[in-house]
Design an enzyme around this catalytic site. Structure first.
Site, PDB file in Angstrom:
ATOM      1  N   SER A  12       0.854  -1.183   0.000  1.00 50.99           N
ATOM      2  CA  SER A  12       0.000   0.000   0.000  1.00 50.99           C
ATOM      3  C   SER A  12       0.889   1.231   0.000  1.00 50.99           C
ATOM      4  CB  SER A  12      -0.902   0.002   1.241  1.00 50.99           C
ATOM      5  OG  SER A  12      -1.584   1.231   1.352  1.00 50.99           O
ATOM      6  N   HIS A  37      -1.073  -1.468  -4.403  1.00 56.06           N
ATOM      7  CA  HIS A  37      -2.395  -1.163  -3.858  1.00 56.06           C
ATOM      8  C   HIS A  37      -2.492   0.351  -3.681  1.00 56.06           C
ATOM      9  CE1 HIS A  37      -6.089  -2.188  -1.631  1.00 56.06           C
ATOM     10  NE2 HIS A  37      -5.756  -1.215  -0.803  1.00 56.06           N
ATOM     11  N   ASP A  39      -4.737   3.442  -2.550  1.00 53.21           N
ATOM     12  CA  ASP A  39      -5.902   3.841  -1.756  1.00 53.21           C
ATOM     13  C   ASP A  39      -6.348   5.244  -2.137  1.00 53.21           C
ATOM     14  OD1 ASP A  39      -6.422   1.616   0.062  1.00 53.21           O
ATOM     15  OD2 ASP A  39      -4.445   2.055   0.891  1.00 53.21           O
ATOM     16  N   MET A  41      -8.842   8.114  -1.303  1.00 55.62           N
ATOM     17  CA  MET A  41      -9.722   8.571  -0.213  1.00 55.62           C
ATOM     18  C   MET A  41     -10.253   9.959  -0.539  1.00 55.62           C
ATOM     19  SD  MET A  41      -7.420   7.515   3.091  1.00 55.62           S
ATOM     20  CE  MET A  41      -6.844   5.853   3.372  1.00 55.62           C
ATOM     21  N   HIS A  71      -8.199   0.889  -4.688  1.00 54.09           N
ATOM     22  CA  HIS A  71      -9.177   0.737  -3.609  1.00 54.09           C
ATOM     23  C   HIS A  71      -9.863   2.081  -3.389  1.00 54.09           C
ATOM     24  CE1 HIS A  71      -9.884  -0.183   0.958  1.00 54.09           C
ATOM     25  NE2 HIS A  71     -11.014  -0.068   0.264  1.00 54.09           N
ATOM     26  N   MET A  73     -11.985   4.314  -1.608  1.00 54.93           N
ATOM     27  CA  MET A  73     -12.677   4.664  -0.366  1.00 54.93           C
ATOM     28  C   MET A  73     -13.370   6.002  -0.581  1.00 54.93           C
ATOM     29  SD  MET A  73     -10.121   3.317   2.636  1.00 54.93           S
ATOM     30  CE  MET A  73      -8.565   3.299   1.763  1.00 54.93           C
ATOM     31  N   MET A 146     -11.726  -6.169   4.533  1.00 51.82           N
ATOM     32  CA  MET A 146     -11.002  -5.201   5.344  1.00 51.82           C
ATOM     33  C   MET A 146     -10.752  -5.783   6.734  1.00 51.82           C
ATOM     34  SD  MET A 146     -10.342  -2.584   3.489  1.00 51.82           S
ATOM     35  CE  MET A 146      -9.752  -1.503   4.809  1.00 51.82           C
ATOM     36  N   GLY A 153      -5.991   5.345  10.900  1.00 47.46           N
ATOM     37  CA  GLY A 153      -4.639   4.842  11.063  1.00 47.46           C
ATOM     38  C   GLY A 153      -4.388   4.218  12.416  1.00 47.46           C
ATOM     39  N   ASP A 180      -6.699  -6.525   3.768  1.00 43.42           N
ATOM     40  CA  ASP A 180      -6.068  -5.201   3.842  1.00 43.42           C
ATOM     41  C   ASP A 180      -6.261  -4.623   5.232  1.00 43.42           C
ATOM     42  OD1 ASP A 180      -5.139  -2.624   3.504  1.00 43.42           O
ATOM     43  OD2 ASP A 180      -6.742  -1.988   2.153  1.00 43.42           O
ATOM     44  N   GLY A 202       1.097  -2.270   4.132  1.00 42.00           N
ATOM     45  CA  GLY A 202       1.666  -0.937   4.051  1.00 42.00           C
ATOM     46  C   GLY A 202       2.920  -0.816   4.879  1.00 42.00           C
TER      47      GLY A 202
END
Length: 243
Positions: A12, A37, A39, A41, A71, A73, A146, A153, A180, A202
């Protein structure tokens, strides 16, 4: 229960030095990663903001042959299908069931992703039952479970989510199943034994003292515990010192 799905590690990039994204992506691939990967957001579906389709398009210019697992989000994943698709190359567009099912557009989003020549990924947050994915499992290429709550975080791997992975693997032995969140060498065995074959990591990759070791170690565990491979068949364990 062993399966024949390819064991792959997808770092990630959120945990890398984002000011040097292309170089950091190449570093992970050189260390043995199979894909990246990404992400996305939007600050609405999750509180954080990361990057959008333009960054994916730019990264593609540096990595024309790499598979990108996007991914999304985002609250309205349907808006970003075509912009992400413009990046070209090998892409999977993974969206959240929670963002589409309440509006009755999950099927529409699946169809639109297909029309843009991308693989279809569907994911669920920890509080959503696996039945949500089972409803559409025959139409997707990837199921993402998930193992932390998206967009927050510092969370630990939620081992209780492995029951979802086991259910999917039992019913769909050839489906790509990804996990993930909090996955690293010390938690990989639970994911591998449950049947996950795509591993997003990650900090387990980018914060590792030895990136090559962590990537190849996790891949070996999936091959051994998930594919049932013998020691002689496993990916060679590597070290950053080897490169």
């Amino acid at each position: 229960m062993y399966h024949c799905c390819s064991a792959q590690i997808g770092p990630s990039v959120l945990d890398c030095d984002m000011a040097c994204l292309a170089e950091e992506a190449k570093r992970a691939l050189a260390a043995g990663a199979s894909y990246l990967h990404l992400d996305v957001m939007d600050g609405h579906f999750v509180p954080n903001i990361s990057f959008g389709p333009y960054v994916i398009q730019c990264l593609r210019k540096h990595l024309p042959d790499c598979h990108f697992d996007c991914h999304m989000m985002t609250s309205e994943p349907e808006k970003w299908i075509e912009p992400v698709g413009k990046a070209g190359g090998s892409l999977c567009y993974t969206f959240h069931y929670e963002a589409t099912e309440p509006r009755g557009i999950t099927q529409e989003v699946i169809d639109k992703i297909r029309s843009c020549n991308m693989r279809v990924g569907l994911t669920v947050s920890p509080d959503t039952p696996v039945d949500a994915i089972l409803k559409y499992a025959d139409q997707i290429d990837l199921a993402l479970i998930m193992t932390v709550y998206p967009g927050k975080g510092g969370q630990s791997f939620i081992e209780g989510m492995m029951s979802k992975v086991r259910t999917l693997r039992e019913r769909y032995p050839s489906l790509d199943i990804e996990v993930d969140g909090g996955v690293k060498p010390k938690t990989i065995d639970a994911a591998a034994e449950a049947g996950a074959n795509l591993i997003v990591s990650g900090s387990g990759v980018y914060k590792a003292q030895d990136m090559s070791h962590n990537i190849t170690y996790m891949q070996r565990q999936v091959e051994k515990l998930g594919n049932g491979k013998t020691e002689d068949e496993l990916t060679k364990l590597r070290s950053d010192k080897d490169t």
